[in-house]
Enzyme design. Structure first.
Site, PDB file in Angstrom:
ATOM      1  N   CYS A  77       0.811  -1.221   0.000  1.00 38.78           N
ATOM      2  CA  CYS A  77       0.000   0.000   0.000  1.00 38.78           C
ATOM      3  C   CYS A  77       0.843   1.269   0.000  1.00 38.78           C
ATOM      4  O   CYS A  77       0.336   2.350  -0.268  1.00 38.78           O
ATOM      5  CB  CYS A  77      -0.952  -0.011   1.188  1.00 38.78           C
ATOM      6  N   HIS A 103      -3.630   7.011   2.070  1.00 42.17           N
ATOM      7  CA  HIS A 103      -3.955   5.676   1.571  1.00 42.17           C
ATOM      8  C   HIS A 103      -5.329   5.298   2.118  1.00 42.17           C
ATOM      9  O   HIS A 103      -5.634   5.559   3.286  1.00 42.17           O
ATOM     10  CB  HIS A 103      -2.889   4.682   2.043  1.00 42.17           C
ATOM     11  N   ASN A 152     -10.044  -0.427  -0.917  1.00 39.10           N
ATOM     12  CA  ASN A 152      -8.586  -0.335  -0.861  1.00 39.10           C
ATOM     13  C   ASN A 152      -7.999  -0.892  -2.166  1.00 39.10           C
ATOM     14  O   ASN A 152      -8.029  -2.101  -2.391  1.00 39.10           O
ATOM     15  CB  ASN A 152      -8.083  -1.136   0.352  1.00 39.10           C
TER      16      ASN A 152
HETATM   17  O1  UT7 Z   1      -3.926  -1.340   3.333  1.00 45.89           O
HETATM   18  C1  UT7 Z   1      -2.937  -2.089   3.948  1.00 45.89           C
HETATM   19  C2  UT7 Z   1      -3.026  -2.035   5.403  1.00 45.89           C
HETATM   20  N1  UT7 Z   1      -4.251  -2.615   5.853  1.00 45.89           N
HETATM   21  C3  UT7 Z   1      -4.966  -1.989   6.741  1.00 45.89           C
HETATM   22  O2  UT7 Z   1      -4.637  -0.891   7.112  1.00 45.89           O
HETATM   23  C4  UT7 Z   1      -6.145  -2.705   7.312  1.00 45.89           C
HETATM   24  C5  UT7 Z   1      -6.083  -2.626   8.801  1.00 45.89           C
HETATM   25  N2  UT7 Z   1      -7.141  -3.358   9.478  1.00 45.89           N
HETATM   26  C6  UT7 Z   1      -8.425  -2.962   9.437  1.00 45.89           C
HETATM   27  O3  UT7 Z   1      -8.785  -2.047   8.737  1.00 45.89           O
HETATM   28  C7  UT7 Z   1      -9.388  -3.658  10.345  1.00 45.89           C
HETATM   29  O4  UT7 Z   1      -8.671  -4.448  11.258  1.00 45.89           O
HETATM   30  C8  UT7 Z   1     -10.421  -4.547   9.596  1.00 45.89           C
HETATM   31  C9  UT7 Z   1     -11.415  -3.664   8.851  1.00 45.89           C
HETATM   32  C10 UT7 Z   1      -9.737  -5.480   8.655  1.00 45.89           C
HETATM   33  C11 UT7 Z   1     -11.206  -5.349  10.616  1.00 45.89           C
HETATM   34  O5  UT7 Z   1     -11.852  -4.489  11.547  1.00 45.89           O
HETATM   35  P1  UT7 Z   1     -11.697  -4.723  13.101  1.00 45.89           P
HETATM   36  O6  UT7 Z   1     -12.529  -3.717  13.759  1.00 45.89           O
HETATM   37  O7  UT7 Z   1     -10.224  -4.731  13.422  1.00 45.89           O
HETATM   38  O8  UT7 Z   1     -12.326  -6.140  13.283  1.00 45.89           O
HETATM   39  P2  UT7 Z   1     -11.644  -7.473  13.837  1.00 45.89           P
HETATM   40  O9  UT7 Z   1     -10.714  -8.036  12.838  1.00 45.89           O
HETATM   41  O10 UT7 Z   1     -11.131  -7.229  15.236  1.00 45.89           O
HETATM   42  O11 UT7 Z   1     -12.927  -8.401  13.945  1.00 45.89           O
HETATM   43  C12 UT7 Z   1     -14.023  -8.088  14.802  1.00 45.89           C
HETATM   44  C13 UT7 Z   1     -15.120  -9.087  14.559  1.00 45.89           C
HETATM   45  C14 UT7 Z   1     -14.638 -10.528  14.547  1.00 45.89           C
HETATM   46  O12 UT7 Z   1     -15.625 -11.334  15.128  1.00 45.89           O
HETATM   47  P3  UT7 Z   1     -15.457 -11.863  16.648  1.00 45.89           P
HETATM   48  O13 UT7 Z   1     -14.176 -12.646  16.656  1.00 45.89           O
HETATM   49  O14 UT7 Z   1     -15.397 -10.630  17.488  1.00 45.89           O
HETATM   50  O15 UT7 Z   1     -16.684 -12.673  16.851  1.00 45.89           O
HETATM   51  C15 UT7 Z   1     -14.556 -10.846  13.070  1.00 45.89           C
HETATM   52  O16 UT7 Z   1     -14.708 -12.232  12.818  1.00 45.89           O
HETATM   53  O17 UT7 Z   1     -15.711  -8.857  13.271  1.00 45.89           O
HETATM   54  C16 UT7 Z   1     -15.724 -10.076  12.535  1.00 45.89           C
HETATM   55  N3  UT7 Z   1     -15.612  -9.786  11.123  1.00 45.89           N
HETATM   56  C17 UT7 Z   1     -16.664  -9.543  10.333  1.00 45.89           C
HETATM   57  N4  UT7 Z   1     -17.973  -9.518  10.592  1.00 45.89           N
HETATM   58  C18 UT7 Z   1     -18.799  -9.223   9.558  1.00 45.89           C
HETATM   59  C19 UT7 Z   1     -14.473  -9.674  10.384  1.00 45.89           C
HETATM   60  N5  UT7 Z   1     -14.785  -9.388   9.116  1.00 45.89           N
HETATM   61  C20 UT7 Z   1     -16.137  -9.288   9.054  1.00 45.89           C
HETATM   62  C21 UT7 Z   1     -17.038  -9.014   8.025  1.00 45.89           C
HETATM   63  N6  UT7 Z   1     -18.360  -8.991   8.320  1.00 45.89           N
HETATM   64  N7  UT7 Z   1     -16.632  -8.747   6.759  1.00 45.89           N
END
Ligand code: UT7
Length: 335
Positions: free
Chosen positions: A116, A256, A286
């Site tokens: 990225c 980004h 993204n």
């Molecule tokens: O561009 C390169 C660099 N990349 C980034 O900067 C991305 C950085 N990361 C993020 O933007 C975020 O971490 C994400 C958007 C990927 C995820 O958001 P989050 O608030 O960190 O969620 P999480 O990974 O902590 O997951 C929270 C919950 C989980 O469920 P449990 O374990 O709490 O029951 C996930 O399984 O949300 C669940 N989850 C979803 N639920 C519905 C993860 N993806 C989804 C989804 N729909 N698509």
């Protein structure tokens, strides 16, 4: 006499027609429009569906728009740098395919792999060739066909990414415009939290790597998020401090587009309001190396000569950085 800097003198872009909406994704994996929008800010992304077309096709289209706007021919280009993690193939470099497509017979070129942060790293590299006097026309392209490495059964990643390309032309400027400063970082200690394990020399393609789904992008969202918030905010604040810029001096943050919450944290740290932040994550998701030039393309008509822009990115590697750019032309009035 002012020192020679690399000014951006034209911007081009390419986005595929097909849209993948949150409603479409609700039918593919267990997710919801509400979750995607509240956690990321994304509503839809563009997908290059034609299986015969890849990153070089989008990069070529973005480059052609740059040449058209600037009114120059491909023969005038000296160097073409393509930032991508989804090259058409391992080799030759995507830049070789793009120069051939353009007819840039006098240019050399190469790819940069910095996920990225790819566009920022390519911009910084390209600027050095202008500042040194070696070249006068350098094309810097960020392009990624993320749909080619996204696992559309993995809800934690498939909602995030889209396809697209953006490009800028760099030319010498002696009136104080162009890339004024840049900061670049890499830290490979957390490489495994955002990577694609299969296909390289460590895990060459095999039935076993296919079975283990190693040819898809893998991301542990939470640790990447934590590092991204700190990395992008710190580096943006640093470049402002190094160049004595206050929030009032910055016309736009060009971040980004990975997550609206990361962008929001960066803007707050810089002391600027969200109306001074270029945002198109809602429409494109993204697009990895393409996000920053796609923002510049969307906002080009609104930019004025002398505007101070801070470009900032964080991505796989980890890689991150920022650039301070003084814009060189008014709107679509290419010099
Ligand atoms: O561009 C390169 C660099 N990349 C980034 O900067 C991305 C950085 N990361 C993020 O933007 C975020 O971490 C994400 C958007 C990927 C995820 O958001 P989050 O608030 O960190 O969620 P999480 O990974 O902590 O997951 C929270 C919950 C989980 O469920 P449990 O374990 O709490 O029951 C996930 O399984 O949300 C669940 N989850 C979803 N639920 C519905 C993860 N993806 C989804 C989804 N729909 N698509």
């Amino acid at each position: 006499m002012e020192q020679v800097r690399a000014a951006i003198t034209a911007v081009g872009h390419f986005l595929p027609e097909d849209r993948l909406t949150n409603a479409d994704l609700e039918k593919m994996v267990e997710t919801s429009d509400e979750w995607i929008q509240s956690r990321t800010g994304i509503k839809e992304r563009r997908i290059l569906k034609d299986p015969t077309k890849a990153t070089s096709f989008m990069a070529t289209n973005a480059a052609q728009e740059v040449l058209r706007k600037r009114g120059i021919s491909a023969e005038e280009l000296d160097l073409v740098i393509v930032a991508t993690v989804t090259p058409d193939m391992f080799f030759p470099a995507t830049a070789c395919l793009v120069t051939a497509n353009l007819g840039a017979v006098n240019a050399w070129g190469y790819d940069i792999s910095a996920a990225c942060s790819g566009f920022l790293f390519a911009l910084s590299t390209g600027a050095r060739f202008i500042e040194s006097g070696k070249h006068t026309k350098v094309l810097v392209i960020g392009a990624d066909k993320m749909s080619s490495i996204v696992d559309y059964t993995d809800r934690t990643t498939c909602v995030l990414f889209g396809d697209g390309a953006g490009a800028v032309l760099l030319e010498p400027d002696s009136s104080g415009h162009g890339v004024i400063d840049s900061i670049e970082h890499t830290d490979g200690t957390q490489w495994s939290s955002l990577c694609m394990l299969g296909g390289g020399s460590l895990n060459p393609p095999s039935a076993a790597t296919l079975e283990a789904r190693m040819h898809y992008l893998h991301q542990e969202g939470a640790p990447v998020f934590k590092s991204a918030v700190k990395g992008m905010a710190d580096v943006s604040a640093q470049i402002m401090e190094d160049n004595n810029l206050s929030g009032d001096d910055v016309r736009y943050l060009v971040p980004h587009q990975a997550n609206l919450r990361i962008i929001d944290a960066t803007a707050r740290r810089m002391g600027i309001s969200m109306d001074k932040v270029m945002l198109n994550i809602e429409r494109y998701g993204n697009t990895t190396a393409a996000t920053i030039p796609l923002c510049l393309a969307d906002w080009e008509a609104d930019l004025k000569k002398g505007d101070n822009l801070v470009l900032a990115a964080f991505g796989g590697g980890f890689t991150w950085g920022a650039a301070y750019v003084k814009w060189a032309y008014d709107g679509s009035n290419h010099v």
